[in-house]
Design an enzyme around this catalytic site. Sequence first.
Site, mmCIF file in Angstrom:
data_model
loop_
_atom_site.group_PDB
_atom_site.id
_atom_site.type_symbol
_atom_site.label_atom_id
_atom_site.label_comp_id
_atom_site.label_asym_id
_atom_site.label_seq_id
_atom_site.Cartn_x
_atom_site.Cartn_y
_atom_site.Cartn_z
ATOM 1 N N GLY A 45 55.260 23.939 15.424
ATOM 2 C CA GLY A 45 56.167 24.954 15.967
ATOM 3 C C GLY A 45 55.669 26.369 15.722
ATOM 4 O O GLY A 45 55.726 27.228 16.600
ATOM 5 N N CYS A 46 55.158 26.608 14.526
ATOM 6 C CA CYS A 46 54.676 27.941 14.164
ATOM 7 C C CYS A 46 53.421 28.294 14.964
ATOM 8 O O CYS A 46 53.244 29.434 15.381
ATOM 9 C CB CYS A 46 54.401 28.014 12.668
ATOM 10 S SG CYS A 46 55.892 27.693 11.687
ATOM 11 N N THR A 47 52.569 27.302 15.188
ATOM 12 C CA THR A 47 51.363 27.526 15.984
ATOM 13 C C THR A 47 51.740 27.844 17.425
ATOM 14 O O THR A 47 51.216 28.795 18.016
ATOM 15 C CB THR A 47 50.439 26.281 15.910
ATOM 16 O OG1 THR A 47 50.087 26.068 14.540
ATOM 17 C CG2 THR A 47 49.177 26.493 16.726
ATOM 18 N N ALA A 50 53.222 31.497 17.514
ATOM 19 C CA ALA A 50 52.225 32.551 17.315
ATOM 20 C C ALA A 50 51.229 32.607 18.485
ATOM 21 O O ALA A 50 50.821 33.687 18.901
ATOM 22 C CB ALA A 50 51.504 32.345 15.993
#
Length: 149
Positions: A45-47, A50
């Site tokens: 999710g963070c990848t 970003a």
Amino acid sequence: MNTLKVGDKVPAFSAKDQDGNTINLSDYTGKKLIVFFYPKASTPGCTAEACNLRDNYGSLQAEGYELLGVSADSEKRQANFKNKYDFPFPLLADEDHTVINAFGVWGPKKFMGREYDGIHRMTFVVNEEGVVSKVIEKVKTKDHAAQLL
């Protein structure tokens, strides 16, 4: 969780980025700043979030925005994340939660029936005077830039 709201002045902060440089809120005085908080570098999710911001960085800059990513990861982990995906913006390694607590994004979370404390995925838009002008609580990781623009 005492999260900053629209109209709140952001408390002054300083933290190290992925390269060990000190980043201060005052560095962004007179600029519009997007501060996005994510739970852990290099997770799916963070990848996605970003990378979506990276892919739309030109559009965000055209609107006058600077970006800062923040998580509680180490400088080394943030550096690996930034280098692997070629992010054009700094990532703060907020291991002591200075910035996380200033914005009030640390608190109880639930995942698969388990309760624990962690970083809530949230984004704050800060105006030229250091005041919160927008808060996104339900971040769409794959379409986050559209939420901001």
